[in-house]
Each structure stands twice: as C-alpha cells, then as structure tokens.
Design a protein around this motif. Structure first.
Motif, PDB file in Angstrom:
ATOM      1  N   SER A 174       0.833  -1.208   0.000  1.00 16.98           N
ATOM      2  CA  SER A 174       0.000   0.000   0.000  1.00 16.98           C
ATOM      3  C   SER A 174       0.867   1.258   0.000  1.00 16.98           C
ATOM      4  CB  SER A 174      -0.917   0.024   1.218  1.00 16.98           C
ATOM      5  OG  SER A 174      -1.777  -1.081   1.184  1.00 16.98           O
ATOM      6  N   GLN A 175       1.928   1.231   0.802  1.00 15.13           N
ATOM      7  CA  GLN A 175       2.825   2.398   0.844  1.00 15.13           C
ATOM      8  C   GLN A 175       3.475   2.609  -0.520  1.00 15.13           C
ATOM      9  OE1 GLN A 175       5.114   0.902   4.131  1.00 15.13           O
ATOM     10  NE2 GLN A 175       4.226   2.360   5.580  1.00 15.13           N
ATOM     11  N   ALA A 176       3.907   1.502  -1.151  1.00 12.71           N
ATOM     12  CA  ALA A 176       4.601   1.614  -2.436  1.00 12.71           C
ATOM     13  C   ALA A 176       3.666   2.172  -3.509  1.00 12.71           C
ATOM     14  CB  ALA A 176       5.159   0.255  -2.856  1.00 12.71           C
ATOM     15  N   ILE A 177       2.432   1.659  -3.584  1.00  8.30           N
ATOM     16  CA  ILE A 177       1.562   2.156  -4.660  1.00  8.30           C
ATOM     17  C   ILE A 177       1.032   3.561  -4.347  1.00  8.30           C
ATOM     18  CG2 ILE A 177       0.870  -0.146  -5.532  1.00  8.30           C
ATOM     19  CD1 ILE A 177      -1.867   0.562  -4.268  1.00  8.30           C
ATOM     20  N   CYS A 181       1.224   6.577  -7.240  1.00 17.16           N
ATOM     21  CA  CYS A 181      -0.008   6.933  -7.962  1.00 17.16           C
ATOM     22  C   CYS A 181       0.041   8.390  -8.429  1.00 17.16           C
ATOM     23  CB  CYS A 181      -1.243   6.687  -7.081  1.00 17.16           C
ATOM     24  SG  CYS A 181      -1.422   7.790  -5.685  1.00 17.16           S
ATOM     25  N   ASP A 182      -0.776   8.721  -9.447  1.00 18.72           N
ATOM     26  CA  ASP A 182      -0.833  10.126  -9.862  1.00 18.72           C
ATOM     27  C   ASP A 182      -2.055  10.834  -9.270  1.00 18.72           C
ATOM     28  OD1 ASP A 182      -2.563   8.732 -11.530  1.00 18.72           O
ATOM     29  OD2 ASP A 182      -1.538   9.252 -13.390  1.00 18.72           O
ATOM     30  N   LEU A 183      -3.031  10.041  -8.774  1.00 17.70           N
ATOM     31  CA  LEU A 183      -4.206  10.636  -8.155  1.00 17.70           C
ATOM     32  C   LEU A 183      -4.745   9.636  -7.135  1.00 17.70           C
ATOM     33  CD1 LEU A 183      -7.017  12.574  -9.978  1.00 17.70           C
ATOM     34  CD2 LEU A 183      -7.629  10.855  -8.301  1.00 17.70           C
ATOM     35  N   MET A 184      -5.146  10.121  -5.980  1.00 16.94           N
ATOM     36  CA  MET A 184      -5.763   9.229  -4.993  1.00 16.94           C
ATOM     37  C   MET A 184      -7.172   9.718  -4.680  1.00 16.94           C
ATOM     38  SD  MET A 184      -4.530   7.911  -1.221  1.00 16.94           S
ATOM     39  CE  MET A 184      -3.388   6.645  -1.770  1.00 16.94           C
ATOM     40  N   LYS A 204       0.225  12.470  -1.427  1.00 20.83           N
ATOM     41  CA  LYS A 204       0.373  13.914  -1.581  1.00 20.83           C
ATOM     42  C   LYS A 204       1.853  14.316  -1.619  1.00 20.83           C
ATOM     43  CE  LYS A 204      -1.054  18.076  -1.772  1.00 20.83           C
ATOM     44  NZ  LYS A 204      -1.806  18.488  -2.968  1.00 20.83           N
ATOM     45  N   GLN A 205       2.624  13.754  -0.675  1.00 27.64           N
ATOM     46  CA  GLN A 205       4.058  14.092  -0.617  1.00 27.64           C
ATOM     47  C   GLN A 205       4.788  13.646  -1.880  1.00 27.64           C
ATOM     48  OE1 GLN A 205       5.273  12.273   3.057  1.00 27.64           O
ATOM     49  NE2 GLN A 205       4.751  14.074   4.295  1.00 27.64           N
ATOM     50  N   SER A 206       4.220  12.625  -2.558  1.00 27.42           N
ATOM     51  CA  SER A 206       4.862  12.126  -3.778  1.00 27.42           C
ATOM     52  C   SER A 206       4.342  12.846  -5.023  1.00 27.42           C
ATOM     53  CB  SER A 206       4.630  10.616  -3.904  1.00 27.42           C
ATOM     54  OG  SER A 206       4.940   9.973  -2.695  1.00 27.42           O
ATOM     55  N   GLY A 207       3.502  13.863  -4.824  1.00 26.98           N
ATOM     56  CA  GLY A 207       3.099  14.696  -5.951  1.00 26.98           C
ATOM     57  C   GLY A 207       1.727  14.382  -6.540  1.00 26.98           C
ATOM     58  N   ALA A 208       0.995  13.440  -5.945  1.00 28.52           N
ATOM     59  CA  ALA A 208      -0.321  13.082  -6.477  1.00 28.52           C
ATOM     60  C   ALA A 208      -1.376  14.109  -6.053  1.00 28.52           C
ATOM     61  CB  ALA A 208      -0.729  11.693  -5.995  1.00 28.52           C
ATOM     62  N   THR A 209      -2.454  14.180  -6.843  1.00 34.89           N
ATOM     63  CA  THR A 209      -3.632  14.938  -6.455  1.00 34.89           C
ATOM     64  C   THR A 209      -4.461  14.053  -5.519  1.00 34.89           C
ATOM     65  OG1 THR A 209      -3.642  15.992  -8.614  1.00 34.89           O
ATOM     66  CG2 THR A 209      -5.705  16.087  -7.382  1.00 34.89           C
ATOM     67  N   VAL A 210      -4.974  14.622  -4.430  1.00 33.86           N
ATOM     68  CA  VAL A 210      -5.777  13.842  -3.478  1.00 33.86           C
ATOM     69  C   VAL A 210      -7.186  14.429  -3.431  1.00 33.86           C
ATOM     70  CG1 VAL A 210      -6.020  13.113  -1.068  1.00 33.86           C
ATOM     71  CG2 VAL A 210      -3.742  13.185  -2.107  1.00 33.86           C
ATOM     72  N   THR A 224      -4.349  17.721   3.741  1.00 34.28           N
ATOM     73  CA  THR A 224      -3.734  16.848   2.749  1.00 34.28           C
ATOM     74  C   THR A 224      -4.495  16.834   1.432  1.00 34.28           C
ATOM     75  OG1 THR A 224      -2.896  15.443   4.516  1.00 34.28           O
ATOM     76  CG2 THR A 224      -3.029  14.448   2.334  1.00 34.28           C
ATOM     77  N   SER A 225      -5.840  16.838   1.517  1.00 36.43           N
ATOM     78  CA  SER A 225      -6.639  16.731   0.293  1.00 36.43           C
ATOM     79  C   SER A 225      -6.566  18.012  -0.514  1.00 36.43           C
ATOM     80  CB  SER A 225      -8.106  16.495   0.630  1.00 36.43           C
ATOM     81  OG  SER A 225      -8.215  15.413   1.481  1.00 36.43           O
ATOM     82  N   ASP A 226      -6.568  17.882  -1.848  1.00 37.18           N
ATOM     83  CA  ASP A 226      -6.668  19.060  -2.695  1.00 37.18           C
ATOM     84  C   ASP A 226      -8.063  19.645  -2.610  1.00 37.18           C
ATOM     85  OD1 ASP A 226      -4.099  19.428  -4.512  1.00 37.18           O
ATOM     86  OD2 ASP A 226      -4.367  17.304  -4.079  1.00 37.18           O
ATOM     87  N   TYR A 227      -9.079  18.763  -2.591  1.00 38.95           N
ATOM     88  CA  TYR A 227     -10.445  19.235  -2.378  1.00 38.95           C
ATOM     89  C   TYR A 227     -11.347  18.073  -1.980  1.00 38.95           C
ATOM     90  CZ  TYR A 227     -10.548  18.029  -7.409  1.00 38.95           C
ATOM     91  OH  TYR A 227     -10.403  17.402  -8.616  1.00 38.95           O
ATOM     92  N   LEU A 228     -12.534  18.459  -1.441  1.00 39.94           N
ATOM     93  CA  LEU A 228     -13.522  17.483  -0.968  1.00 39.94           C
ATOM     94  C   LEU A 228     -14.753  17.546  -1.857  1.00 39.94           C
ATOM     95  CD1 LEU A 228     -14.971  15.671   1.295  1.00 39.94           C
ATOM     96  CD2 LEU A 228     -15.561  17.839   2.390  1.00 39.94           C
ATOM     97  N   LEU A 229     -15.185  16.400  -2.393  1.00 36.61           N
ATOM     98  CA  LEU A 229     -16.473  16.321  -3.088  1.00 36.61           C
ATOM     99  C   LEU A 229     -17.471  15.876  -2.026  1.00 36.61           C
ATOM    100  CD1 LEU A 229     -15.308  14.516  -6.351  1.00 36.61           C
ATOM    101  CD2 LEU A 229     -15.662  16.968  -6.004  1.00 36.61           C
ATOM    102  N   LYS A 230     -18.272  16.835  -1.560  1.00 36.83           N
ATOM    103  CA  LYS A 230     -19.106  16.584  -0.400  1.00 36.83           C
ATOM    104  C   LYS A 230     -20.399  15.892  -0.818  1.00 36.83           C
ATOM    105  CE  LYS A 230     -19.941  18.859   3.852  1.00 36.83           C
ATOM    106  NZ  LYS A 230     -19.660  19.803   4.811  1.00 36.83           N
ATOM    107  N   GLY A 231     -20.630  14.692  -0.306  1.00 39.03           N
ATOM    108  CA  GLY A 231     -21.864  13.992  -0.635  1.00 39.03           C
ATOM    109  C   GLY A 231     -21.712  12.500  -0.409  1.00 39.03           C
ATOM    110  N   ARG A 232     -22.791  11.770  -0.693  1.00 38.72           N
ATOM    111  CA  ARG A 232     -22.756  10.319  -0.549  1.00 38.72           C
ATOM    112  C   ARG A 232     -21.946   9.732  -1.703  1.00 38.72           C
ATOM    113  NH1 ARG A 232     -28.213   7.618   0.710  1.00 38.72           N
ATOM    114  NH2 ARG A 232     -28.321   7.657  -1.562  1.00 38.72           N
TER     115      ARG A 232
END
Ligand code: NAD
Ligand code: ZN
Length: 248
Positions: A174-177, A181-184, A204-210, A224-232
């Motif tokens: 999990s740490q390695a992937i 990753c480019d986006l989480m 995030k520290q590795s440059g991915a969008t979160v 840490t997150s770039d943004y939150l999509l608020k909803g179910r």
C-alpha cells in the motif's frame, strides 16, 4: 459543487495510475453501517469490549453473539452500490489501478475491481483457532455459538481485531503504490484509523492529487486533500461518471 465535479472529472481523465482508498462509508449505501458517527456500530457497542482481540479471546461467544453474528447476517446479502460499481468502471476505462480498502466486506471484488488490497483482512473467510483451517463465511451457520470448525476449534474472521497488526505485506504494498499513484480518491473514510489514513499523506508528498469523497470533512480535508467532493459516495461517483463519459 457542479464546478468541483467538472474539475475532478478532468483530473481523473488526465490520470492513468489512480489509487482509491476506501473506508466503511463507501458501503453505507449497501446497507452496512460504519463504525463511527451517526448510525455507527460504536453507538451500540464499546469497541474495546467487543472488537479488541483480548475481548474475543476472553469470551468468543459474547463477541460472536453481539458483533460477528450480526456482521455475517448483514454481509451475507450485501451487494455493491453505485460507488463500488463506479470504481470498477474507472478501472475498465483504464484510469484506476488499485483499490486499498479498510473494509472487510468483499464488495470491491464483487463489483469487478481486479486489484484490491484488503488492508484489514477479509470477512469472507473464517479461520479455526486450533487447526488454522479456512472456511468460507457463507458456509458457517449461526446455530451453534460460537461457531466451530470440524476439529472442534472456535472460528474467527480472517480480518484483524483492534490490538492486532496489519499484515506487513499489505502495508508495504500500500505504501509503495501510494507513492507511485498520480491521483488518490479517498472515499468514505473518517481518516482517523492509522496506518491507513497515512496513505493519502504519502500520495500527496509524492506529488499526487488527493480528492476526498465524503458527506463530512475529515482531518485530511484542509491539510492533505486538494479538495472534498461533499456527498454520498454513490451519488458523487454517478455525477463523476456522467461527466467522464456523458450518455450518447
Ligand atoms: P468509519 O466508520 O470510521 O467512518 C466512516 C466514514 O464514512 C465517515 O467519515 C463518514 O462521514 C463517511 N460516510 C458516511 N456515509 C457515507 C456515504 N454514504 N458515502 C461516503 N462516505 C460516507 O470508517 P473507516 O474510516 O473506514 O473506519 C475504519 C474501520 O471500520 C476499518 O477498520 C474497517 O475495517 C471497519 N469497518 C468496515 C466495514 C465494512 O467492511 N463495510 C464496516 C464498518 C467498519
Ligand atoms: Zn479446526
């Protein structure tokens, strides 16, 4: 919100190595209650009294009757919802690679994702405390409490209790992937259970969008997150997929 959905759809469509980190919230719309928060299992149970390995070893019958038996009845009939199906679709479209889940319900595999890391193990299998034989949970009946193996040993689920270690191979992978990753996508997790909650920080520290998907904000939201999509999760995933592949 519509603008953020558009932005997220664009970020997803520009990515090829997406990892999703999921928690109990993604399965709420499948009828499985989360642990924390409104309607959560911890409103009924004290976790340390029921979900700690010491509590189970001390009194397996009590923990089976209160917690494990009820989980089995719920999970035996649970089906993937639009959020699980949406993540499977993102894989078949070539965007998503791996799902790291804290859930033990097997719904990501049922939805069709091919690479699922079950961080906390799986409830689909029971293990005998004596002979270590594994039995499909679907084949275990609740007539005798606690349920037993043919050797007479008591059965336990193949997921971890509080007080037990994450299987090291799951943690390392999990740490390695997360670092590659480019986006989480962080879906339906309160991000307070470690070390799972650290995976978005690595990404995030590795440059991915979160990007978080959750009806509530979490400790990751403004840090840490770039943004939150608020909803179910199911509603948000449907809106994202509408944007990524609009109906013809
Ligand atoms: P949690 O119970 O701590 O938090 C649930 C999160 O989901 C909250 O942030 C909540 O706001 C959010 N949520 C609620 N409804 C939602 C919805 N419809 N869509 C999206 N998000 C929603 O969950 P967690 O962080 O995953 O906690 C961890 C532990 O709980 C894990 O160890 C996991 O193994 C275990 N667990 C698993 C299951 C399961 O397998 N389905 C169920 C309960 C608990
Ligand atoms: Zn046995």
């Amino acid at each position: 919100m519509a603008d953020l959905i558009k932005k997220a759809a664009g970020d997803i469509a520009a990515s090829r190595k997406i990892v999703a980190l999921t928690g109990a919230g993604i399965s709420v719309e499948s009828g499985i209650p989360p642990f924390r928060g409104k309607g959560g299992v911890w409103e009924k149970f004290d976790p340390m009294e029921y979900a700690h390995i010491d509590a189970f070893m001390r009194d397996p019958e009590k923990v089976w009757r209160a917690l494990i038996g009820e989980m089995k009845s719920t999970l035996d009939t649970a089906r993937p919802n639009d959020a699980h199906l949406g993540l499977a679709r993102l894989e078949s479209l070539g965007y998503l690679q791996t799902v790291i889940t804290q859930n033990v319900d097997g719904l990501h595999q049922m939805a069709g994702n091919s690479d699922v890391i079950e961080f906390h193990g799986s409830f689909a299998v029971m293990e005998c405390l004596e002979c270590r034989r594994e039995i499909d949970t679907a084949d275990v009946t609740l007539e005798e409490m606690p349920p037993k193996c043919m050797c007479g040993g008591i059965l336990r689920p193949a997921c971890i209790f509080f007080g037990e270690l994450i299987p090291p191979e799951h943690l390392t992978r999990s740490q390695a992937i997360s670092a590659r990753c480019d986006l989480m996508l962080v879906v339906g997790t309160s991000a307070v259970v470690q070390p799972a909650a650290f995976m978005p920080v690595i990404a995030k520290q590795s440059g991915a969008t979160v990007i978080e998907i959750n009806p509530e904000s979490t400790p990751l939201t403004h840090t840490t997150s770039d943004y939150l999509l608020k909803g179910r999760a199911g509603d948000v995933m449907n809106a994202l997929l509408q944007e990524i592949e609009p109906p013809a």
